[in-house]
Design a protein around this motif. Sequence first.
Motif, PDB file in Angstrom:
ATOM      1  N   LEU A   1     -11.561 -11.796   4.990  1.00  0.00           N
ATOM      2  CA  LEU A   1     -10.476 -10.670   5.244  1.00  0.00           C
ATOM      3  C   LEU A   1      -9.172 -11.328   5.310  1.00  0.00           C
ATOM      4  CD1 LEU A   1     -12.936  -8.606   7.483  1.00  0.00           C
ATOM      5  CD2 LEU A   1     -12.869  -8.744   5.247  1.00  0.00           C
TER       6      LEU A   1
ATOM      7  N   ALA B   1     -10.959  -7.067   2.288  1.00  0.00           N
ATOM      8  CA  ALA B   1     -10.194  -5.984   2.884  1.00  0.00           C
ATOM      9  C   ALA B   1      -9.131  -6.546   3.831  1.00  0.00           C
ATOM     10  CB  ALA B   1     -11.286  -5.449   3.905  1.00  0.00           C
TER      11      ALA B   1
ATOM     12  N   PRO C   1     -10.182  -0.356   1.957  1.00  0.00           N
ATOM     13  CA  PRO C   1     -10.305  -1.851   2.445  1.00  0.00           C
ATOM     14  C   PRO C   1      -9.335  -1.885   3.485  1.00  0.00           C
ATOM     15  CG  PRO C   1      -8.695  -1.394   0.761  1.00  0.00           C
ATOM     16  CD  PRO C   1      -9.168  -0.125   1.004  1.00  0.00           C
TER      17      PRO C   1
END
Length: 342
Positions: A258, A279, A22
């Motif tokens: 993200l 991530a 990730p």
Amino acid sequence: MLRATSQRDLRVELFGETYETPVLMAPVGVQSIFHEDKETGLSEVCAEIGVPYILSTASTSSIEEVAKASGNGPRWFQLYWPQTDAYTISLLNRAKNNGFKVLVVTLDTWALAWRPADLDHAYVPFFKGVGNKIGWGDPVFREHFQKKYEATPEEKILEASQEWVGDVFSGAAHSWEDIALLKKHWDGPIVLKGIQKRDIETVLISRKHPDDARLAVEHGVDGIIVSNHGGRQLDGAVGSLEMLPEIVEAVGDRLTVLFDSGIRTGVDIIKALSLGAKAVLVGRPAIYGLAVGGKQGAKQVLQGILADLDQSMGLSGIANIEGCNMSMVRRCQYAGDVKSSN
């Protein structure tokens, strides 16, 4: 404890692609000022360890050079969005033609911030031609410049710098309606980086605001990156991690969230993932490694962070990335966090 976590699975799926971890390499500009290995070297080692490399528009290597260096490695392109549509379209076409799969559009840097250290030293590398490689190498920009100055950018460095930087960091923000241009000319995922609220709060802060996240959904983008640009764009900006859960709640599963800013350790990654990020982006640590030891130094830093993530997941009883969820974190207030009554 007493869970089967001796083997951890770090794989994640982002925008229909499976990635080994990730962790993504954040877009960082002007990498030649840190080491001669610069973007080409860093993208090469990212490919070796399976970390997607995000190339900054403010690069000292060209789109084509980075594509060649990273080979079959996953790569994304970060756009500092020009005001001239023809430049934007040309950059997008070059990125697509060179295997960049995801477009990351930075929204919080349409003008450079007030940076006292840079001002004290009159330090703007772009005006010496450093960090302009992608722009100066663009055929549309070169044609425009040739017609206007009857010279190449390399022959008139100051003028070319003023033309390119003045268009990219123009001081004029784009609007939500302008997203349509990007969608028309980019057929892959579009991710917005640096969502910020534009009106004045009671306290002047930069906020990755849930309302803006909802607008991102409405305008059909695929993801957002919760980021305050590493604290370089607005003094007093709220911490990205502070806003992350609120933004995740606002958008639900309608787009991919993200996280960027402040990732230093494996536990930092676990916290961000547990608060809803899919991530994380790593910036400064890898660049410190690049500065000290070139591309191999950056590689060792990234490998160390990945090893820390893997080990910390095991010690926390987490077998896979799905196991990083809200049940794994608590907000703890310590004595030093409380203001004194004296």
